[in-house]
Scaffold this active site. Structure first.
Site, PDB file in Angstrom:
ATOM      1  N   ASN A   1     -22.866 -20.147  -0.180  1.00 37.58           N
ATOM      2  CA  ASN A   1     -21.800 -20.047   0.347  1.00 37.58           C
ATOM      3  C   ASN A   1     -20.368 -20.449  -0.425  1.00 37.58           C
ATOM      4  OD1 ASN A   1     -22.223 -22.824   0.460  1.00 37.58           O
ATOM      5  ND2 ASN A   1     -21.250 -23.197   2.388  1.00 37.58           N
TER       6      ASN A   1
ATOM      7  N   GLU B   1     -26.424 -33.069   0.533  1.00 34.03           N
ATOM      8  CA  GLU B   1     -25.080 -32.475   1.217  1.00 34.03           C
ATOM      9  C   GLU B   1     -25.892 -31.466   2.146  1.00 34.03           C
ATOM     10  OE1 GLU B   1     -22.574 -33.605   1.288  1.00 34.03           O
ATOM     11  OE2 GLU B   1     -21.865 -34.712  -0.694  1.00 34.03           O
TER      12      GLU B   1
ATOM     13  N   CYS C   1     -20.336 -25.472   5.497  1.00 35.66           N
ATOM     14  CA  CYS C   1     -21.012 -26.707   6.062  1.00 35.66           C
ATOM     15  C   CYS C   1     -19.900 -27.272   7.042  1.00 35.66           C
ATOM     16  CB  CYS C   1     -21.632 -27.627   5.084  1.00 35.66           C
ATOM     17  SG  CYS C   1     -20.199 -27.839   3.795  1.00 35.66           S
TER      18      CYS C   1
ATOM     19  N   GLU D   1     -20.433 -36.576  -2.757  1.00 33.81           N
ATOM     20  CA  GLU D   1     -19.909 -36.052  -4.310  1.00 33.81           C
ATOM     21  C   GLU D   1     -18.589 -36.140  -4.462  1.00 33.81           C
ATOM     22  OE1 GLU D   1     -21.992 -32.380  -5.524  1.00 33.81           O
ATOM     23  OE2 GLU D   1     -22.844 -32.277  -3.522  1.00 33.81           O
TER      24      GLU D   1
HETATM   25  P1  TAP Z   1     -31.049 -23.509   1.669  1.00 34.87           P
HETATM   26  O1  TAP Z   1     -31.741 -22.533   2.404  1.00 34.87           O
HETATM   27  O2  TAP Z   1     -31.382 -24.792   2.057  1.00 34.87           O
HETATM   28  O3  TAP Z   1     -30.938 -23.443   0.198  1.00 34.87           O
HETATM   29  C1  TAP Z   1     -30.160 -24.102  -0.641  1.00 34.87           C
HETATM   30  C2  TAP Z   1     -30.852 -24.163  -1.788  1.00 34.87           C
HETATM   31  O4  TAP Z   1     -32.055 -24.587  -1.864  1.00 34.87           O
HETATM   32  C3  TAP Z   1     -31.105 -22.710  -2.534  1.00 34.87           C
HETATM   33  O5  TAP Z   1     -30.754 -22.582  -4.126  1.00 34.87           O
HETATM   34  C4  TAP Z   1     -32.389 -22.398  -2.303  1.00 34.87           C
HETATM   35  O6  TAP Z   1     -32.975 -21.363  -2.971  1.00 34.87           O
HETATM   36  C5  TAP Z   1     -33.099 -23.846  -2.624  1.00 34.87           C
HETATM   37  N1  TAP Z   1     -34.474 -23.915  -2.068  1.00 34.87           N
HETATM   38  C6  TAP Z   1     -35.091 -23.363  -0.741  1.00 34.87           C
HETATM   39  N2  TAP Z   1     -36.080 -24.074  -0.629  1.00 34.87           N
HETATM   40  C7  TAP Z   1     -36.260 -24.888  -1.550  1.00 34.87           C
HETATM   41  C8  TAP Z   1     -37.332 -26.004  -1.672  1.00 34.87           C
HETATM   42  N3  TAP Z   1     -38.544 -25.807  -0.974  1.00 34.87           N
HETATM   43  N4  TAP Z   1     -37.131 -26.722  -2.906  1.00 34.87           N
HETATM   44  C9  TAP Z   1     -36.112 -26.533  -3.504  1.00 34.87           C
HETATM   45  N5  TAP Z   1     -35.349 -25.837  -3.391  1.00 34.87           N
HETATM   46  C10 TAP Z   1     -35.124 -24.951  -2.450  1.00 34.87           C
HETATM   47  O7  TAP Z   1     -29.454 -23.395   2.193  1.00 34.87           O
HETATM   48  P2  TAP Z   1     -28.610 -22.062   2.294  1.00 34.87           P
HETATM   49  O8  TAP Z   1     -29.045 -20.933   3.301  1.00 34.87           O
HETATM   50  O9  TAP Z   1     -28.575 -21.590   0.864  1.00 34.87           O
HETATM   51  O10 TAP Z   1     -27.296 -22.721   2.493  1.00 34.87           O
HETATM   52  C11 TAP Z   1     -26.717 -22.983   3.984  1.00 34.87           C
HETATM   53  C12 TAP Z   1     -27.081 -24.288   4.317  1.00 34.87           C
HETATM   54  O11 TAP Z   1     -26.265 -24.986   3.184  1.00 34.87           O
HETATM   55  C13 TAP Z   1     -26.211 -24.569   5.617  1.00 34.87           C
HETATM   56  O12 TAP Z   1     -26.952 -25.518   6.353  1.00 34.87           O
HETATM   57  C14 TAP Z   1     -24.979 -25.242   5.169  1.00 34.87           C
HETATM   58  O13 TAP Z   1     -24.643 -26.174   5.743  1.00 34.87           O
HETATM   59  C15 TAP Z   1     -25.414 -26.143   3.904  1.00 34.87           C
HETATM   60  N6  TAP Z   1     -24.329 -26.412   3.164  1.00 34.87           N
HETATM   61  C16 TAP Z   1     -23.790 -27.707   3.034  1.00 34.87           C
HETATM   62  C17 TAP Z   1     -22.772 -28.013   2.201  1.00 34.87           C
HETATM   63  C18 TAP Z   1     -22.456 -29.424   2.310  1.00 34.87           C
HETATM   64  S1  TAP Z   1     -21.357 -29.866   1.085  1.00 34.87           S
HETATM   65  N7  TAP Z   1     -22.793 -30.504   2.986  1.00 34.87           N
HETATM   66  C19 TAP Z   1     -22.140 -27.029   1.786  1.00 34.87           C
HETATM   67  C20 TAP Z   1     -22.551 -25.941   1.686  1.00 34.87           C
HETATM   68  C21 TAP Z   1     -23.560 -25.420   2.391  1.00 34.87           C
HETATM   69  P3  TAP Z   1     -33.167 -19.854  -2.489  1.00 34.87           P
HETATM   70  O14 TAP Z   1     -31.806 -19.415  -2.475  1.00 34.87           O
HETATM   71  O15 TAP Z   1     -34.114 -19.224  -3.477  1.00 34.87           O
HETATM   72  O16 TAP Z   1     -33.841 -20.048  -1.300  1.00 34.87           O
END
Ligand code: TAP
Length: 492
Positions: free
Chosen positions: A156, A254, A288, A466
């Site tokens: 994001n 996070e 998030c 962070e």
């Molecule tokens: P995720 O699906 O959790 O993916 C985040 C990262 O983790 C991606 O690089 C993903 O790779 C990787 N990943 C997935 N499965 C993994 C595994 N088994 N082992 C290690 N790494 C793995 O999240 P998203 O859809 O990209 O982002 C949305 C989520 O992020 C939301 O829930 C949002 O709230 C949260 N978020 C939180 C924050 C803070 S600061 N709290 C900020 C931004 C976003 P791939 O892309 O290859 O799947």
């Protein structure tokens, strides 16, 4: 900076761009059109372990960790200046890959520059302390980098959320391996290309592309992994914590949010409505810390919801690269379907759609992942749309009668990232802020943060934090040294 559907983005390992062991590439889609914007290498488990090995060698053999912190700081200042010099190209790349309006991408890149500068200034301030102890003894602590730190980033805010932890890790003298999200790898690769020019030794900043399940897990479980910083979903966060646990690798998580925004009747309602509009429709709600649950005092509910509805209705949707666009597409067609599913669920559980709730179908938007800014009302508090993070431009509305009820509703969530409140009354601001179960509270502001202020969640929103000076603690451990100086020196 290369751009276009054939432009290739490779892994960056040891200062070199490499296609990866599989030799495969996959198209990266522009979410405004769902047409290829570039090709990205598909990294593998072997690439992940290779990057860890290269990073560890660089950590041990280059002068990065041993060097005067001021030198590391200078390299990070140079990196910041190089990025600033190419800010417009980076912003464009971010928009083409992720979809957000250029205005927002420019803000993201400026934030990355500022983060690099902040931690560049901190690099020579990783200090220990002197501790008084009894007798003829001296006790002091020294701060040491951990080794190879792993950073797994979401899609994001692709570059911003990568560098938010990479900058302090580098400042503290670690070697870094970064895995960006598969959907949005472009700016991380472009950034790593700058590292060499800035004078970082080869292997100190590596970027491995590839899936989380293969590359991400290989990085986290690699025996050289000294810490993991993960930003993403709770589900993956839990998996990473489990994978890191057997080796006691420290993990910063996070995770998601379901932020309440409380509006008291004495608030500046015009500003509040605009702030709430930004807090849920900025970045198309893919934040998030989105303020996704509006809790408004019952006495002003109808006119206030009308103001927010007006903002949602008049937001200009379009490709992020077009002038004047206020909200871009969602990151992927899958994610659009996921968000629409929540809207359907809200309707089926008895809620009403005040505005939006559908894909934009104008001819120039139909091919992209555009969702109309959406406001839901009267959705039962137990429904998925109110309980779960939607991660899209969808606001749910409920009302309260007094501060106690507002606090109870606000805290009735498994998450605890950011809470917002709008009031002119100082006593209300302070007392309610204290009672909110969240890592961050903003008063009379839309979600706002700075590199110097901690960013953290409680409850299901994560562990660790962070940003801020103390973020260095995550990446520099303390060693205690006790010396007995009472031992008589032998005469020569
Ligand atoms: P995720 O699906 O959790 O993916 C985040 C990262 O983790 C991606 O690089 C993903 O790779 C990787 N990943 C997935 N499965 C993994 C595994 N088994 N082992 C290690 N790494 C793995 O999240 P998203 O859809 O990209 O982002 C949305 C989520 O992020 C939301 O829930 C949002 O709230 C949260 N978020 C939180 C924050 C803070 S600061 N709290 C900020 C931004 C976003 P791939 O892309 O290859 O799947």
């Amino acid at each position: 900076m290369a751009e276009g559907s054939d432009a290739r983005f490779e892994l960056v390992i040891g200062g070199r761009e490499v296609p990866g062991a599989k030799g495969e590439h996959r198209p990266i889609l522009d979410p405004a059109t769902n047409r290829p914007a570039a090709q990205a290498a598909v990294g593998s488990r072997d690439d992940a372990h290779h990057a860890m090995e290269v990073a560890e060698t660089a950590f041990r053999e280059s002068n990065w960790a041993a060097d005067d912190g001021a030198r590391r700081g200078k390299a990070l200042y140079r990196l910041a200046a190089l990025l600033e010099g190419q800010a417009e190209a980076f912003a464009r790349l971010e928009t083409i890959n992720m979809g957000k309006p250029l205005r927002e991408s420019r803000g993201d890149i400026a934030y990355v520059v500022r983060t690099l500068e902040y931690f560049a200034g901190a690099a020579d301030k990783v200090e220990g302390e002197s501790i008084p102890v009894p007798g003829p003894r001296i006790d002091y602590t020294v701060r040491e980098p951990l080794g190879v730190t792993v950073h797994v980033a979401p899609w994001n805010y692709p570059l911003l959320l990568s560098i938010r932890s990479v900058a302090p890790a580098l400042a503290a003298g670690n070697a870094v391996v970064l895995k960006p999200a598969s959907l949005t790898p472009l700016t991380a690769v472009a950034f790593a290309r700058l590292a060499k020019e800035a004078g970082l030794p080869d292997g100190i900043l590596n970027v491995v592309l590839g899936s989380g399940s293969e590359v991400g897990e290989a990085l986290v479980t690699d025996p050289r992994c000294a810490s993991v910083t993960f930003t993403g979903s709770g589900e993956v966060g839990r998996r990473i914590a489990e994978l890191a646990a057997p080796r006691f690798v420290p993990v910063t998580l996070e995770l998601g949010g379901k932020g309440p925004v409380i509006v008291f009747p004495d608030a500046d309602l015009e500003r509040a409505a605009k702030g709430i509009g930004y807090g849920i429709f900025g970045n198309a709600g893919q934040m998030c810390w989105a303020a996704s649950r509006l809790l408004v005092h019952e006495s002003i509910r109808a006119p206030f919801v009308e103001k927010v509805r007006g903002i949602a209705e008049h937001l200009k949707l379009g490709p992020g690269t077009a002038e004047g666009v206020e909200m871009g597409p969602l990151v992927s067609s899958d994610h659009l379907a996921h968000v629409l599913d929540y809207v359907r669920d809200a309707r089926e559980s008895g809620g009403t759609v005040v505005v939006g709730g559908a894909k934009a179908d104008e001819p120039d938007l139909a091919a992209g992942n555009f969702l109309r800014p959406t406001v839901l009302a009267d959705v039962p508090a137990s429904s998925r749309a109110v309980r779960e993070e939607i991660f899209g431009p969808v606001l749910s509305v409920a009302s309260f009668s007094d501060a106690d009820e507002a606090v109870r509703l606000a805290n009735d969530t498994p998450y605890g990232l950011l809470a917002a409140l709008w009031t002119r009354d100082l006593a209300t601001a302070h007392t309610v802020a204290r009672r909110l179960e969240s890592g961050m509270v903003v008063v009379n502001e839309s979600p706002t943060t700075y590199p110097q202020t901690p960013f953290a969640g409680v409850k299901g929103s994560g562990v660790g934090f962070e940003q801020g000076f103390r973020a260095l603690d995550t990446f520099a451990r303390r060693k205690n040294v006790l010396i007995n100086i009472g031992v008589a020196r032998k005469k020569a």
